[in-house]
Design an enzyme around this catalytic site. Structure first.
Site, PDB file in Angstrom:
ATOM      1  N   HIS A 360       0.775  -1.247   0.011  1.00  0.00           N
ATOM      2  CA  HIS A 360      -0.025   0.103  -0.063  1.00  0.00           C
ATOM      3  C   HIS A 360       0.829   1.126   0.219  1.00  0.00           C
ATOM      4  O   HIS A 360       0.284   2.206   0.097  1.00  0.00           O
ATOM      5  CB  HIS A 360      -0.901  -0.089   1.344  1.00  0.00           C
ATOM      6  CG  HIS A 360      -1.889  -1.008   1.271  1.00  0.00           C
ATOM      7  ND1 HIS A 360      -3.325  -0.626   0.709  1.00  0.00           N
ATOM      8  CD2 HIS A 360      -1.868  -2.198   1.664  1.00  0.00           C
ATOM      9  CE1 HIS A 360      -4.114  -1.897   0.869  1.00  0.00           C
ATOM     10  NE2 HIS A 360      -3.345  -2.790   1.453  1.00  0.00           N
ATOM     11  N   LYS A 552      -8.129  14.248   4.337  1.00  0.00           N
ATOM     12  CA  LYS A 552      -7.226  13.114   4.410  1.00  0.00           C
ATOM     13  C   LYS A 552      -6.147  13.335   5.331  1.00  0.00           C
ATOM     14  O   LYS A 552      -6.089  14.535   6.057  1.00  0.00           O
ATOM     15  CB  LYS A 552      -6.456  12.782   2.876  1.00  0.00           C
ATOM     16  CG  LYS A 552      -5.908  14.043   2.619  1.00  0.00           C
ATOM     17  CD  LYS A 552      -5.306  13.853   1.159  1.00  0.00           C
ATOM     18  CE  LYS A 552      -6.245  13.982  -0.043  1.00  0.00           C
ATOM     19  NZ  LYS A 552      -6.547  12.688  -0.666  1.00  0.00           N
ATOM     20  N   ARG A 553      -5.320  12.219   5.760  1.00  0.00           N
ATOM     21  CA  ARG A 553      -4.223  12.344   6.673  1.00  0.00           C
ATOM     22  C   ARG A 553      -3.549  13.444   6.246  1.00  0.00           C
ATOM     23  O   ARG A 553      -3.101  13.864   4.810  1.00  0.00           O
ATOM     24  CB  ARG A 553      -3.542  11.028   6.884  1.00  0.00           C
ATOM     25  CG  ARG A 553      -4.137   9.852   7.415  1.00  0.00           C
ATOM     26  CD  ARG A 553      -4.712  10.186   9.018  1.00  0.00           C
ATOM     27  NE  ARG A 553      -3.243  10.203   9.639  1.00  0.00           N
ATOM     28  CZ  ARG A 553      -2.726   9.569  10.740  1.00  0.00           C
ATOM     29  NH1 ARG A 553      -3.561   8.601  11.096  1.00  0.00           N
ATOM     30  NH2 ARG A 553      -1.774   9.610  11.286  1.00  0.00           N
ATOM     31  N   LYS A 558       1.032  14.744   0.243  1.00  0.00           N
ATOM     32  CA  LYS A 558      -0.129  14.940  -0.068  1.00  0.00           C
ATOM     33  C   LYS A 558      -0.524  16.368  -0.164  1.00  0.00           C
ATOM     34  O   LYS A 558      -1.637  16.783  -0.898  1.00  0.00           O
ATOM     35  CB  LYS A 558      -1.335  14.454   1.057  1.00  0.00           C
ATOM     36  CG  LYS A 558      -1.181  12.992   1.342  1.00  0.00           C
ATOM     37  CD  LYS A 558      -2.362  12.586   2.298  1.00  0.00           C
ATOM     38  CE  LYS A 558      -2.033  10.890   2.917  1.00  0.00           C
ATOM     39  NZ  LYS A 558      -2.873  10.074   1.810  1.00  0.00           N
ATOM     40  N   THR A 660      -8.413   6.784  -2.044  1.00  0.00           N
ATOM     41  CA  THR A 660      -9.711   6.166  -2.166  1.00  0.00           C
ATOM     42  C   THR A 660     -10.876   7.292  -1.828  1.00  0.00           C
ATOM     43  O   THR A 660     -12.008   7.106  -2.410  1.00  0.00           O
ATOM     44  CB  THR A 660      -9.980   5.057  -1.204  1.00  0.00           C
ATOM     45  OG1 THR A 660      -9.301   5.472   0.242  1.00  0.00           O
ATOM     46  CG2 THR A 660      -9.395   3.762  -1.579  1.00  0.00           C
ATOM     47  N   LYS A 664     -14.464   8.271  -3.863  1.00  0.00           N
ATOM     48  CA  LYS A 664     -15.779   8.730  -2.938  1.00  0.00           C
ATOM     49  C   LYS A 664     -16.390   9.937  -3.434  1.00  0.00           C
ATOM     50  O   LYS A 664     -17.591  10.408  -3.553  1.00  0.00           O
ATOM     51  CB  LYS A 664     -15.384   8.825  -1.470  1.00  0.00           C
ATOM     52  CG  LYS A 664     -15.176   7.262  -1.155  1.00  0.00           C
ATOM     53  CD  LYS A 664     -14.473   7.363   0.579  1.00  0.00           C
ATOM     54  CE  LYS A 664     -13.904   6.155   0.786  1.00  0.00           C
ATOM     55  NZ  LYS A 664     -12.940   6.104   1.990  1.00  0.00           N
TER      56      LYS A 664
HETATM   57  C1  26V Z   1       2.755   2.619   8.439  1.00  0.00           C
HETATM   58  C2  26V Z   1       2.977   2.705   9.609  1.00  0.00           C
HETATM   59  C3  26V Z   1       4.185   2.651  10.099  1.00  0.00           C
HETATM   60  C4  26V Z   1       4.352   2.312  11.591  1.00  0.00           C
HETATM   61  C5  26V Z   1       3.376   2.614  12.302  1.00  0.00           C
HETATM   62  C6  26V Z   1       1.818   2.591  12.149  1.00  0.00           C
HETATM   63  C7  26V Z   1       1.650   2.480  10.659  1.00  0.00           C
HETATM   64  C8  26V Z   1       0.322   2.300   9.921  1.00  0.00           C
HETATM   65  C9  26V Z   1       0.381   2.482   8.737  1.00  0.00           C
HETATM   66  C10 26V Z   1       1.455   2.546   7.835  1.00  0.00           C
HETATM   67  C11 26V Z   1       1.289   2.498   6.343  1.00  0.00           C
HETATM   68  C12 26V Z   1       0.047   2.976   5.833  1.00  0.00           C
HETATM   69  C13 26V Z   1      -0.070   2.824   4.385  1.00  0.00           C
HETATM   70  C14 26V Z   1      -1.308   3.321   3.738  1.00  0.00           C
HETATM   71  O1  26V Z   1      -2.365   3.506   4.548  1.00  0.00           O
HETATM   72  N1  26V Z   1      -1.450   3.331   2.568  1.00  0.00           N
HETATM   73  C15 26V Z   1      -2.522   3.894   1.876  1.00  0.00           C
HETATM   74  O2  26V Z   1      -3.357   2.713   1.363  1.00  0.00           O
HETATM   75  C16 26V Z   1      -4.297   3.227   0.864  1.00  0.00           C
HETATM   76  C17 26V Z   1      -5.336   2.026   0.469  1.00  0.00           C
HETATM   77  O3  26V Z   1      -4.729   0.986  -0.547  1.00  0.00           O
HETATM   78  C18 26V Z   1      -4.139   4.011  -0.500  1.00  0.00           C
HETATM   79  O4  26V Z   1      -5.394   4.398  -1.014  1.00  0.00           O
HETATM   80  C19 26V Z   1      -3.289   5.127  -0.299  1.00  0.00           C
HETATM   81  O5  26V Z   1      -2.910   5.986  -1.239  1.00  0.00           O
HETATM   82  C20 26V Z   1      -2.042   4.859   0.732  1.00  0.00           C
HETATM   83  O6  26V Z   1      -1.457   5.785   1.209  1.00  0.00           O
END
Ligand code: 26V
Length: 821
Positions: A360, A552-553, A558, A660, A664
């Protein structure tokens, strides 16, 4: 069996009686003593009864038909509220509304009382929730597995424009949707040592953990549209094996007596906020292994009660949502080899054929790796297994005459450069038969970057599955006004087959009467959002203005900063010439920053500073307003998205894996201003570039510029008066008179080290925004495009995505009714 799918399964009167029954026997109240929350609970429990009937049917049917099962392993499920989702998929929404009305209870009031289940950070977690709903709708026999965090994503509180994080407490008043299954529990071990037993020819390894916790199952039923099927989301809660060490307690060590229990309980205590500084922490690895081990034990047990192990890949598909559950590769090997006596080579064959992995993000800082020393201490047997997999993998390459040291280093499971670490991405790749990206561009970039060398060795493994969103939540529930219009014009069947039937809206885009109706629908949604903004922030919004939204975050890639620069440039332009007939705009922001991501928190502060200055400047005469809504979550998204005219999807090209919310917004007929990044690319193909505002550098151009090291923008800034003045105003303290240098370093960074191409893309962005205004001044053109956005968004249904996973990766055939197939 229950009633036909399109008939409400219960009349208003019966449902009312059921609610009263729940009120009395489950909450212990009557009409006179019930508070609004009791009504919420009674209604949820009444709905739940209906789900349970279908749940049993569905389970029996899967057992009988010997269907292959799909297991979706995810550390995050960003679910949101479930009352309306469940009632509407049950076909009981109107029934419940009427039943409560008869009882003098306002449905709208009680639905707000349900807390959001925010067991996820953002896109990745929300995708998992959309997938669960789509799998139930399509009749894929699926289980979701994750952690039942006691505290979900933090609540964002803004104090003087700065983000503060407060603990989230979604379980405070109980959770009517879940079932505790105390009898379903597994032991999960940590630490200890590995003992070799047996003679040389027949040695086996025995792991003796010195620390064990129990995983207790909590099940939430997930019901598909029209009650087609009910799947299970099984979340694990950690509990100590022994709650109290009585000897220590009796000896007077009261705290020590519960210390073990506190440590065990802490595994499922809180969701990790996406944050690189949080990555690599031991508790996070404990969480990952905890839920993976419990889930694999559970699903192997279910499999073995029907079939032999060698049939695992025929009957089971396990999808790893990012690398967070990647330890599953080693754990499945351990269970097969150590616990079930499967020979190593056969175990590896079963593992690879059963597992698949979704990537992701390509952000280097988000790619997980764990120090070898930590793995050895916490999971010694897994570390051995990883070494063995690695040795066999490297041997196999040498046998293929591959000796290139650089290549062997790149594909190794162990990173040797910065202290020895286990690369979870490479582990997930090697242990899976399918590795997928989440949009076409992202998948291509995966092949060229992170997995370049592994892709060269296994060219058939990487494939693309462009994300989607569930229309039940993001259209039918979030936007009843638009849904009503669709049903009125296209007929009820649009709800069952939106992927095909939404297209029929194209013809209506040409009719001016319909365009007016469409505009009125949007106007109503904007008024609802404006009421919320007034209530929360005390700001009056003009609903005739463009509602220009970025939610968004908060992350530098972004580029909320690019949007803020546009706010400032627009502000200056209006102030310079207040008498011009400007197109009124409301800029709406919302989003959380990771707790220790200072730069992101500063961006939130800047947005609030800019908002305060602009909103209080009388020379603007309300032509520009800026709002930052606190605590963005699924429920807030459901209000904001249907009220948006313009959707900001402006990440630096090549950095957003998919996005995503972009889908929406388009589904809800907002026009997109965006870069050619992530799924925006597929959107421009489906919707037509002429109905979007695409601008800026492409991923290739960004890449070239980065490689050339051309990140100093001083020259470019000197040549762009508008950009220069916007940067100067922020740098000089126009928006921060209380602390004039607050943003000096931020602006300095943009000027000399523009990693995210904010300055580089500014002029193109400004030009695209001018085009937005030109369109807005021609309502027929704008609303025609808006309608076409909705009409052509069908492909972005997560039902389509799930069908692709089912056919290409899981090899299962959904058992849904024909009209949706
Ligand atoms: C990384 C970490 C690092 C350690 C601590 C907790 C944590 C939690 C999540 C992440 C990675 C997040 C990756 C993510 O959310 N990617 C998003 O995934 C979406 C669904 O596929 C996509 O639409 C977004 O573009 C993408 O940024």
């Amino acid at each position: 069996m229950s009633q036909p799918a399109d008939q409400p399964s219960e009349g208003v009167e019966a449902f009312r009686a059921r609610i009263l029954d729940k009120l009395k026997y489950a909450t212990g109240k009557d009409i006179t003593s019930a508070c609004p929350h009791d009504w919420f609970e009674a209604t949820a429990l009444a709905a739940r009864d209906h789900i349970i009937d279908r749940w049993e049917d569905a389970a029996l049917q899967i057992d009988r038909s010997e269907e292959k099962r799909v297991y979706y392993l995810s550390l995050e499920f960003l679910i949101g509220r479930l009352l309306v989702d469940n009632l509407s998929n049950l076909g009981l929404l109107d029934t419940a509304r009427a039943a409560l009305h008869d009882l003098g209870v306002d449905f709208e009031e009680i639905r707000e009382l349900e807390p959001d289940a925010a067991l996820g950070n953002g896109g990745l977690g929300r995708l998992a929730a959309c997938f669960m709903e789509s799998m139930a709708t399509l009749g894929v026999a699926a289980h979701g597995y994750g952690i039942r965090y006691e505290h979900g994503l933090f609540r964002q509180v803004l104090i003087d424009g700065w983000q503060h994080e407060h603990t989230e407490t979604w379980l405070e008043f109980g959770n009517p949707w879940e079932f505790e299954r105390s009898e379903v529990s597994y032991t999960v071990g940590f630490g200890g040592s590995v003992m070799s037993t047996g003679d040389n020819g027949n040695s086996r390894q025995v792991w003796l953990p010195n620390d064990t916790v129990r995983a207790i199952a909590y099940d939430t039923p997930i019901i598909g549209w029209r009650r087609h099927s009910v799947n299970t989301l099984r979340l694990w809660r950690s509990r100590a094996e022994r709650y109290l060490q009585l000897e220590r307690f009796n000896a007077g060590d009261h705290l020590g007596a519960v210390a073990e229990a506190v440590k065990a309980d802490s595994i499922s205590r809180v969701l990790y906020p996406a944050d690189v500084t949080e990555a690599g922490q031991e508790l996070r690895l404990r969480q990952e292994y905890f839920f993976v081990s419990a889930s694999l034990q559970d699903l192997l047990g279910r499999h073995l009660s029907h079939y032999p192990l060698e049939r695992l890949p025929d009957m089971v598909a396990i999808q790893l949502n990012d690398t967070h559950p990647a330890i599953a590769v080693a754990e499945l090997m351990r269970l097969l080899v150590d616990e079930h006596d499967v020979e190593w080579a056969e175990a590896w064959r079963l593992t690879v054929a059963t597992l698949s992995y979704t990537n992701h993000t390509l952000l280097p800082e988000a790619l997980e790796s764990w120090p070898v020393s930590l793995m050895e201490r916490l999971l010694p047997r897994h570390m051995q297994i990883i070494y063995l997999i690695n040795a066999e993998h490297i041997d196999a390459l040498r046998a293929r005459d591959i000796h290139d040291f650089g290549l062997l280093r790149a594909v190794s499971l162990i990173e040797e450069d910065q202290g020895r670490r286990v690369r979870m991405g490479n582990l997930a790749f090697l242990g899976s038969h399918s590795i997928n990206g989440v949009s076409a561009l992202h998948t291509d970039l995966m092949r060229q970057t992170v997995f370049r060398e592994l892709h060269g060795l296994y060219p058939e493994r990487i494939n693309n599955k462009t994300n989607g969103v569930t229309f039940r939540r993001w259209l039918y529930q979030a936007n009843p006004a638009l849904t009503g219009l669709l049903v009125e014009r296209l007929g009820e069947s649009v709800l069952d087959a939106p992927e095909q039937r939404l297209r029929d809206l194209e013809a209506w885009a040409e009719k001016s009467g319909f365009r007016k109706q469409f505009m009125a629908m949007r106007q109503g949604n904007k008024a609802a959002l404006a009421r919320l903004v007034k209530e929360w922030l005390g700001i009056n919004l003009d609903t005739r203005a463009i509602f220009d939204v970025q939610v968004k975050r908060i992350h530098e890639y972004k580029r909320q900063l690019l949007n803020l620069l546009h706010c400032v440039a627009l502000y200056q332009a209006i102030r310079n010439d207040p008498t011009v007939d400007w197109v009124p705009r409301v800029k709406i922001f919302a989003g959380k920053a990771a707790a220790s991501y200072y730069q992101a928190k500063l961006i939130i502060k800047l947005a609030n500073d800019i908002a305060r200055t602009i909103n209080n400047d009388p020379t603007l005469r309300g032509q520009l307003k800026v709002v930052f809504l606190p605590n963005y979550n699924v429920s807030l998204a459901e209000i904001i998205i249907p009220a948006a005219d313009l959707s900001e999807q402006i990440s630096t090209a090549g950095m957003e894996a998919s996005g995503t919310s972009n889908m929406k917004f388009a589904l809800n007929a907002a026009l997109t201003i965006g870069t050619l990044d992530g799924a925006n690319v597929e959107m421009s193909e489906q919707i037509g570039r002429e109905h979007m505002f695409i601008f800026g550098m492409t991923a290739d151009e960004v890449n070239l510029r980065r490689h050339a090291g051309e990140l100093d923008m001083s020259g470019l800034i000197a040549g762009s008066e508008r950009l220069r003045e916007a940067l100067e105003a922020i740098r000089g303290g126009v928006f921060s008179p209380d602390e004039p240098h607050r943003y000096a370093a931020l602006i300095q960074g943009l000027q000399h080290q523009d990693t995210f191409m904010v300055c580089a893309d500014f002029d193109a962005y400004w030009a695209a925004q001018l085009q937005v205004e030109e369109y807005w001044r021609q309502p027929d053109r704008w609303w025609r495009s808006a309608i076409l956005n909705c009409a052509r968004a069908g492909w972005f249904s997560s039902d389509r995505t799930i069908r692709e996973y089912a056919a290409d990766i899981w090899k299962v055939s959904p058992s849904l009714p024909p009209e949706q197939g």
